[in-house]
Design an enzyme around this catalytic site. Sequence first.
Site, mmCIF file in Angstrom:
data_model
loop_
_atom_site.group_PDB
_atom_site.id
_atom_site.type_symbol
_atom_site.label_atom_id
_atom_site.label_comp_id
_atom_site.label_asym_id
_atom_site.label_seq_id
_atom_site.Cartn_x
_atom_site.Cartn_y
_atom_site.Cartn_z
ATOM 1 N N CYS A 240 0.844 -1.193 0.000
ATOM 2 C CA CYS A 240 0.000 0.000 0.000
ATOM 3 C C CYS A 240 0.884 1.249 0.000
ATOM 4 O O CYS A 240 1.908 1.318 0.666
ATOM 5 C CB CYS A 240 -0.941 -0.031 1.198
ATOM 6 S SG CYS A 240 -0.395 0.841 2.644
ATOM 7 N N GLU A 241 0.437 2.253 -0.788
ATOM 8 C CA GLU A 241 1.275 3.450 -0.957
ATOM 9 C C GLU A 241 1.196 4.377 0.253
ATOM 10 O O GLU A 241 1.977 5.310 0.357
ATOM 11 C CB GLU A 241 0.863 4.193 -2.226
ATOM 12 C CG GLU A 241 -0.561 4.682 -2.233
ATOM 13 C CD GLU A 241 -0.996 5.174 -3.617
ATOM 14 O OE1 GLU A 241 -0.452 4.689 -4.629
ATOM 15 O OE2 GLU A 241 -1.876 6.048 -3.672
ATOM 16 N N HIS A 242 0.266 4.092 1.168
ATOM 17 C CA HIS A 242 0.120 4.994 2.331
ATOM 18 C C HIS A 242 1.071 4.616 3.470
ATOM 19 O O HIS A 242 1.581 5.470 4.161
ATOM 20 C CB HIS A 242 -1.327 4.963 2.838
ATOM 21 C CG HIS A 242 -2.313 5.366 1.785
ATOM 22 N ND1 HIS A 242 -3.490 4.672 1.543
ATOM 23 C CD2 HIS A 242 -2.278 6.353 0.858
ATOM 24 C CE1 HIS A 242 -4.140 5.239 0.543
ATOM 25 N NE2 HIS A 242 -3.427 6.261 0.108
ATOM 26 N N HIS A 243 1.271 3.299 3.664
ATOM 27 C CA HIS A 243 2.140 2.894 4.795
ATOM 28 C C HIS A 243 3.276 1.987 4.342
ATOM 29 O O HIS A 243 4.020 1.468 5.167
ATOM 30 C CB HIS A 243 1.309 2.141 5.853
ATOM 31 C CG HIS A 243 0.255 2.986 6.498
ATOM 32 N ND1 HIS A 243 -1.051 3.040 6.026
ATOM 33 C CD2 HIS A 243 0.304 3.850 7.536
ATOM 34 C CE1 HIS A 243 -1.756 3.870 6.769
ATOM 35 N NE2 HIS A 243 -0.962 4.384 7.687
ATOM 36 N N GLN A 282 -5.790 -0.710 -3.460
ATOM 37 C CA GLN A 282 -6.591 -1.784 -4.058
ATOM 38 C C GLN A 282 -7.530 -1.269 -5.139
ATOM 39 O O GLN A 282 -7.725 -1.925 -6.174
ATOM 40 C CB GLN A 282 -7.409 -2.493 -2.961
ATOM 41 C CG GLN A 282 -8.165 -3.708 -3.468
ATOM 42 C CD GLN A 282 -8.794 -4.484 -2.347
ATOM 43 O OE1 GLN A 282 -8.302 -4.499 -1.218
ATOM 44 N NE2 GLN A 282 -9.898 -5.145 -2.629
ATOM 45 N N HIS A 310 -5.393 -6.300 4.366
ATOM 46 C CA HIS A 310 -4.459 -5.164 4.398
ATOM 47 C C HIS A 310 -3.716 -5.143 5.735
ATOM 48 O O HIS A 310 -4.345 -5.013 6.801
ATOM 49 C CB HIS A 310 -5.219 -3.856 4.193
ATOM 50 C CG HIS A 310 -5.795 -3.715 2.811
ATOM 51 N ND1 HIS A 310 -5.361 -2.783 1.897
ATOM 52 C CD2 HIS A 310 -6.758 -4.442 2.159
ATOM 53 C CE1 HIS A 310 -6.022 -2.911 0.758
ATOM 54 N NE2 HIS A 310 -6.892 -3.917 0.896
ATOM 55 N N CYS A 312 -2.028 -2.822 6.852
ATOM 56 C CA CYS A 312 -2.141 -1.510 7.520
ATOM 57 C C CYS A 312 -3.419 -1.456 8.353
ATOM 58 O O CYS A 312 -3.570 -0.638 9.255
ATOM 59 C CB CYS A 312 -2.102 -0.374 6.507
ATOM 60 S SG CYS A 312 -3.429 -0.433 5.317
#
Length: 349
Positions: A240-243, A282, A310, A312
Amino acid sequence: MQTVYLSLGSNIGDRQYYLHEALSLLGEHPQVLLEHHSKFYETSPVGGVEQNSFINLVAKISTLLSPNDLLDFIHEIEEKLDRERKVHWGPRTIDIDILFYGEQQIDEPQLTIPHLEVFNRLFALIPLSELTDKSFKYNEKIKNAINLLNKTEQEVKVVDEEQSPQTRIERAIREILFAVGENPEREGLVETPKRVAKMYKEILSSQRLNEFDEYKLFKIDPSKVDSIVTVKDISFYSMCEHHMLPFFGKAHVAYIPKDGNIIGLSKIPRLVNYVSRKLSVQENITRDIAEILEKILAPKGVAVVVEAQHMCVEMRGVKKENAITRTSYFLGEFNESVEKRMEFLESLS
Ligand SMILES: Nc1nc2c(c(=O)[nH]1)N=C([C@H](O)[C@H](O)COP(=O)(O)OP(=O)(O)OP(=O)(O)O)CN2
């Protein structure tokens, strides 16, 4: 073992990335030892094709490969690094030329050594002169050619060699280890930066790819195929690009062929791998699978459902283990027809 001098050049995209990758791939062959490489040089294009400036270098290798086997290996590397042969002497992500193979002279249709143009190209001669000395048979000729060639027409200037992606990741991981209170020198962590850099190269292998081209289309009698083609339960892993934490699960992909055009079934999982092996979310993976499949196949409709866990969500924050996220994306007849959409969704249960 033979000493071989290779000229490497790139003038498309992240030029130093392609050069570092080419050097790394050269060294991965068991019968190739990367001895040294020259500095990196910014060079004006030679050969009359209007194009961006290159970054060039020369590498010195020792190899057990024959000249033709080395040429085949070089072409494999160029292929891996998105090399497209469109314009002779035109722009390229990477070009690797064999300048000298020991002191051999070879004149075959696919291979001329010494390279036909080597004594006309400062972008090869100047980096080469860094690596050769008077013990090299062509040393004098190299120096004379450098003196004769016009340095205004063929600009060659040293540039700072950027750190390779591998080196940058290793340094960053060491910094993170320090920052979280660890000692990167302790047993168990010494090799971790190298391992993590190698891991990112594998799990984010699509990050720099511009397009999906690992597919093969087939044509069959249109009257024989008008129903939904579904490939389901395709496992995937992404980050995931956030975490920068993993999310993983199953993708289910369907299309309705048009005019008898079908795609090799193994190519759909390859498409899922291509789309997932980069930093993403996703929703984007689901949409990208559908839109790329539509672009390459032009079917009557495409349907994609993705179900994933996920990390995260599970290991931080709300900490909900085993929560499954489901996303879907429909194009063409799957978008227009409830029946088609239901037929696909029911096939997943
Ligand atoms: N400043 C530079 N100018 C040019 C470079 C370069 O690296 N730096 N490279 C070229 C050529 O395209 C490249 O060297 C390949 O040329 P060559 O081996 O002579 O011929 P090919 O058959 O490999 O050429 P293709 O382009 O692959 O058909 C030009 N200028």
